[in-house]
Every structure is written in structure tokens, then in C-alpha cells.
Design an enzyme around this catalytic site. Structure first.
Site, short mmCIF file in Angstrom:
data_model
loop_
_atom_site.label_atom_id
_atom_site.label_comp_id
_atom_site.label_asym_id
_atom_site.label_seq_id
_atom_site.Cartn_x
_atom_site.Cartn_y
_atom_site.Cartn_z
N ASP A 170 0.81 -1.22 0.00
CA ASP A 170 0.00 0.00 0.00
C ASP A 170 0.84 1.28 0.00
O ASP A 170 0.33 2.36 -0.27
CB ASP A 170 -0.92 0.03 1.23
CG ASP A 170 -1.98 -1.05 1.19
OD1 ASP A 170 -2.13 -1.70 0.14
OD2 ASP A 170 -2.66 -1.26 2.21
N ARG B 129 -0.62 -8.95 -4.68
CA ARG B 129 0.43 -9.30 -3.71
C ARG B 129 1.17 -10.57 -4.09
O ARG B 129 2.08 -10.98 -3.38
CB ARG B 129 -0.20 -9.52 -2.33
CG ARG B 129 -0.73 -8.28 -1.69
CD ARG B 129 -0.67 -8.30 -0.19
NE ARG B 129 -1.01 -9.53 0.46
CZ ARG B 129 -1.96 -9.65 1.41
NH1 ARG B 129 -2.68 -8.59 1.75
NH2 ARG B 129 -2.18 -10.77 2.01
#
Ligand code: F6P
Length: 348
Positions: free
Chosen positions: A130, A281
Site C-alpha cells: 500500500d 500481492r
């Protein structure tokens, strides 16, 4: 004596490169031994620790995931009433560990900062796709996530154009919009919606219709943490579109799925939603993330050897520095309004 390494919180491409960097440099330059701690703080609470020799980390910089495993166990909340600095210290002593390298995001590192304040010898390494950790210009994993999101949006665009539809693409970013901003800019999105900036359905409708009027298929990129508000800044009630989580609360993610029918109704354009989720991810880290993660690993073992407990390695410009973990975890690094405004010039 050894140095323990753990990875905690959500995984992130580049974790293995940090582990490899720390162990390789530690072995070669400092003749230091290492212990792998399984599944974050859990391993230090239930005593799940193994020897981590240099040969175990060979070739790891390109591997996604983490060879150590990860969990969201909190060091103070512990497991079944066991946890906190004394329990952790006992496991460290049993294994002759004189320091810990904790690789994690804001949650992990605030726990690590508290443990360090309680006297435990810990150095932190920032990780999160993030990119919302303060004290460092970038975190590894972010570049990989942005690359995956950008490629996905490019692919979604061709099917969207073929069908003259609108596409809403939801990317990760629970609290901040860095992935949406960068992937949206890189892929030429027609609107980028992030948690930091209030945008109304009327505004989104205008951008989508403007795009269609120019003969293009509108692509809207939205962070999972975006909340739709009205022109008074009040939250729109879209719980019904969003669906409920297992506890019966409106889901956090799911904003893309919720927005698509609203946009379809307000524009009359057939609209689909795609949620990229954990794809962002997974898999191999980009070259940039491998390099940053390796440099963080090197800097982490240097910091350990210099007994810089309570410090976190960080990127400052092109240099790797150390900053106090307690400072870096005080508040999240959000997208400045100015950066979103610059991107918004191209919307519609
Ligand atoms: O913090 C990183 C992150 O990828 C967030 O963007 C996302 O909300 C969260 O992790 C998802 O976590 P989990 O893997 O536990 O679902």
C-alpha cells in the site's frame, strides 16, 4: 548467539529478498548466525524457531511470499493469554537470540516499537504494497502491485472497448490511494477514486459520460477504501450494493462491485466491475522491489550490528537511512491532495 528474523502482517513481494539480503551480508561480513521465526510474532510466542543458514536463502530474491510464513498475531495480545515482552524475551533467551529483525507494515512495526520501548532489541524493516508507511519514501512490494494492477487495467481496457462498456477496477488500499493513483495514471484511467478525496456520484457520472462522448470506453480505478459521499461530504448509503461481511457489517472491499450498478444507472452505460484483490500481492517482485528489499536487508543487519534498537530502515531519496520506528508509525502516509489534483486534470 543469533539474530531472529520474522515477517508479519499481510505478505508482500520482496519479503524473501530482505531475508536473503540480511542473512547473506550478516554471514559474509559479520559472521553472524540467524534464526527464522515462523509466522510473525506467533513464532516468538509459541516458540516456533529454526536455524536459517546462508544456504537456505540462496536464490530467494525473486521468490514471492515469505519462507518464514506470516500471521496477524499481535505481540501484546498474544495467543491464548500468552504474549507480551516477557514471553518473547523468554523464547529469545532459549534460542540465544540477541536481536530481532521485524519485517512488517504499520501494525507490525507499531508493535515492534512498543516492544523496543519495553527494552527488547528490535530493528524494523517497512513492508507494504500500500506504500502507506511514513518515514520512508517507498516500501518494497508497492512497485510490484502497481505493475500488476497496470497490466490488469490495460487488459481490462481492451475488453471494455470491444463491448462499449464502462469498467470499474478495484485495487488494494485499505486506508490510502497510492496503488490506485499510480496504476490509474500509468494506465490512463478516466477517473481515480481514493480514500483521501471526496468524490460524488454526480462527478463520476460526468467523467464517465465525457469519456464516452469522446468515443472511448470509460475506465474507473477505485481503491478498496474509497467511500462514496454526497456533495455535503456525507457518506452515501450503499451498504445494500456493497454486501455484508461475515459479521453482518457492510464489506470494506467490494466498493467496485457497489459502484458499477450505480454508474450504470446514472449513465445508462453497461458497466462491469473487476476486483484485483490478492493478485496484486502474489508472484515475483519487480526488479525495483528486489533491489530495494535487498538494500533494506543489508541495512537491517548493519543496524543490528550497531545496536540501533527501535530504529527502522527507510528509503530517503536514493539513500537507505534509519528512522525511529515510533515516529514512522505515528500516522499513515496518505496521498497529498495536490498529487490527486494533478492526476484529475486528465479525468473524463
Ligand atoms: O495492507 C495491505 C493489504 O494488501 C491491504 O491493501 C488490504 O486491505 C489488506 O492487505 C488485505 O489483507 P488480507 O490479506 O488479510 O485480506
Amino acid at each position: 548467539m543469533s539474530i531472529g528474523i520474522l515477517t508479519s502482517g499481510g505478505d508482500c513481494p520482496g519479503l524473501n529478498a530482505v531475508i536473503r539480503g540480511a542473512v547473506m551480508k550478516g554471514d559474509k561480513i559479520y559472521e553472524q548466525e540467524f534464526a527464522g521465526i515462523r509466522d510473525g510474532w506467533r513464532g516468538l510466542i509459541v516458540d516456533d524457531v529454526f536455524s536459517l543458514p546462508r544456504r537456505r536463502v540462496r536464490g530467494l530474491s525473486k521468490e514471492g511470499g515469505t519462507i518464514l510464513g506470516t500471521s496477524r498475531t499481535h505481540p501484546y495480545n498474544g495467543i491464548d493469554g500468552v504474549g507480551g515482552p516477557d514471553a518473547i524475551r523468554a523464547v529469545m533467551e532459549r534460542h540465544g537470540m540477541e536481536g530481532i529483525i521485524a519485517i512488517g507494515g504499520e501494525g507490525t512495526l507499531s508493535g515492534a516499537a512498543r516492544l523496543a520501548a519495553d527494552g527488547l532489541p528490535i530493528v524494523g524493516v517497512p513492508k507494504t504494497i500500500d506504500n502507506d508507511l511514513s518515514g520512508t519514501d517507498y516500501t518494497f512490494g508497492f512497485d510490484t502491485a502497481v505493475s500488476i494492477a497496470t497490466e490488469s487495467i490495460d487488459r481490462l481496457r481492451t475488453t471494455t472497448e470491444a463491448h462499449h462498456r464502462c469498467m470499474v477496477v478495484e485495487v488494494m488500499g485499505r486506508h490510502v490511494g497510492w496503488i490506485a493513483l499510480h496504476a490509474g495514471l500509468a494506465s490512463g484511467a478516466h477517473a481515480i477514486l481514493i480514500p483521501e478525496v471526496s468524490v460524488t456520484l454526480e462527478q463520476i457520472t460526468e467523467w464517465v459520460l465525457l469519456t464516452q462522448a469522446r468515443g472511448r470506453a470509460p475506465v474507473v480505478v477505485v481503491s478498496e477504501g474509497f467511500q462514496l459521499k454526497n456533495d455535503k461530504g456525507e457518506l452515501e448509503d450503499i451498504a445494500a450494493e456493497r454486501g455484508l461481511d461475515a459479521a453482518g457489517r457492510p464489506r470494506l472491499g467490494g466498493i467496485g462491485e457497489a459502484l458499477a450498478p450505480l454508474i450504470e444507472r446514472s449513465t445508462g452505460i453497461e458497466t462491469r466491475a473487476a476486483t484485483l484483490g490478492h493478485l496484486q500481492r502474489g508472484g515475483v517482485p519487480t526488479a525495483y522491489d528486489r533491489v530495494l528489499a535487498t538494500r533494506f536487508g543489508h541495512a537491517a543487519i548493519d543496524a543490528v550490528m550497531q545496536r540501533k534498537w527501535g530504529q527502522m530502515v527507510a528509503l530517503s531519496g536514493i539513500d537507505i537511512v534509519t528512522v525511529p520506528m515510533a515516529e514512522a508509525t505515528k500516522e499513515l502516509k496518505t496521498v497529498p491532495r495536490k498529487q490527486w489534483d494533478e492526476a484529475a486534470v486528465l479525468f473524463g
